[in-house]
Design a protein around this motif. Structure first.
Motif, PDB file in Angstrom:
ATOM      1  N   HIS A  56      43.559  38.580  40.773  1.00  0.00           N
ATOM      2  CA  HIS A  56      43.569  40.048  40.709  1.00  0.00           C
ATOM      3  C   HIS A  56      43.520  40.640  42.105  1.00  0.00           C
ATOM      4  CE1 HIS A  56      43.309  40.932  36.387  1.00  0.00           C
ATOM      5  NE2 HIS A  56      42.768  39.728  36.322  1.00  0.00           N
ATOM      6  N   THR A  80      39.317  33.289  40.502  1.00  0.00           N
ATOM      7  CA  THR A  80      39.276  34.563  39.781  1.00  0.00           C
ATOM      8  C   THR A  80      37.991  34.669  38.979  1.00  0.00           C
ATOM      9  OG1 THR A  80      40.464  35.964  38.201  1.00  0.00           O
ATOM     10  CG2 THR A  80      40.456  33.603  37.776  1.00  0.00           C
ATOM     11  N   TYR A  82      38.181  35.853  35.945  1.00  0.00           N
ATOM     12  CA  TYR A  82      38.677  35.973  34.577  1.00  0.00           C
ATOM     13  C   TYR A  82      39.225  34.636  34.069  1.00  0.00           C
ATOM     14  CZ  TYR A  82      38.435  40.874  35.892  1.00  0.00           C
ATOM     15  OH  TYR A  82      37.999  42.093  36.337  1.00  0.00           O
ATOM     16  N   GLU A  84      40.607  33.954  31.258  1.00  0.00           N
ATOM     17  CA  GLU A  84      41.752  34.014  30.349  1.00  0.00           C
ATOM     18  C   GLU A  84      43.100  33.790  31.030  1.00  0.00           C
ATOM     19  OE1 GLU A  84      40.435  38.368  31.140  1.00  0.00           O
ATOM     20  OE2 GLU A  84      39.525  36.406  30.863  1.00  0.00           O
TER      21      GLU A  84
END
Length: 241
Positions: A56, A80, A82, A84
């Protein structure tokens, strides 16, 4: 030595990776970037083995970064917060996927995986020549490999990210380390005289103190203190008294 860059829009995240890499002597950070566009520009003109890449980021995501970058030989470790996005990352053949905050043991596990891949790649760049009179090296030009005749090598010069083969009146840059070259050249024909130079014994025309003079070459190579004893031990074996 493995060269890497760190790309993350958060300075703190970069500092964490820099701190972790202080304990990994085999990896050198060439540069860090908070702007992924600047990192892409750097990659277009600099050889890099490994990229620590945030997913990101403003302007361009880590996934888009991988799809865009010219240096597809560089391995990527995604970082990251995240989980997912792991599937998308592995679809792009990344080495590993680290979730922030990154624990040191998990970081080192990813490093070990990258080192094994890179070392395997580098060991395959220069061929086993025990029964051959030439080898192939990967040059600085993307996707290009060049044949080098062992008998034509005058000397090998270590540079920051490359080695330079001086042979047959030309210079060829290759993505190798001096250690790679030293381990693969025939030891009966070549000798390391300092950290940055390996010379062909049959090209030596004279030795003047600490200087080695090579046939047909204006370059005079100084003998390093670390290699002096081994060098003169070999020379003395060929000395007629």
């Amino acid at each position: 030595m493995i060269n890497c860059i760190v790309v993350d829009d958060e300075e703190h995240a970069i500092e964490v990776i820099q701190h972790y890499l202080k304990s990994v002597t085999a990896i050198e950070i060439l540069a860090t970037f908070t702007n992924p566009i600047d990192a892409l520009s750097f990659l277009s003109s600099n050889p890099v083995d490994l990229i620590f890449l945030d997913i990101h980021m403003p302007g361009i995501s880590g996934i888009e970064f991988i799809q865009t970058m010219n240096n597809r030989d560089a391995l990527v470790i995604l970082t990251t917060a995240y989980k997912e996005f792991a599937t998308a990352g592995f679809d792009l053949d990344v080495v590993d996927y680290l979730v922030k905050p990154i624990p040191l043991p998990r970081f080192l596990q990813a490093i070990n995986k990258a080192q094994k891949i890179i070392n395997t790649q580098k060991n395959s760049i220069i061929t086993n020549h025990q029964h051959n009179d030439y080898f192939m090296v990967k040059t600085e030009a993307k996707g290009k490999m060049l044949k080098i005749n062992i008998s034509e090598i005058d000397f090998v010069e270590g540079m920051k990210n490359y080695v330079a083969f001086h042979h047959n009146g030309i210079r060829t840059l290759a993505l190798l380390t001096m250690k790679d070259v030293e381990e693969n050249l025939p030891k009966a024909q070549f000798l390391r005289v300092q950290k940055s130079f390996i010379v062909a014994l049959n090209r030596i025309i004279s030795i003047d103190g600490n200087r080695v003079i090579l046939k047909g070459i204006s370059t005079e190579i100084l003998i390093g203190d670390t290699y002096r004893k081994d060098f003169f031990d070999v020379i003395k074996q060929r000395l007629i008294l």
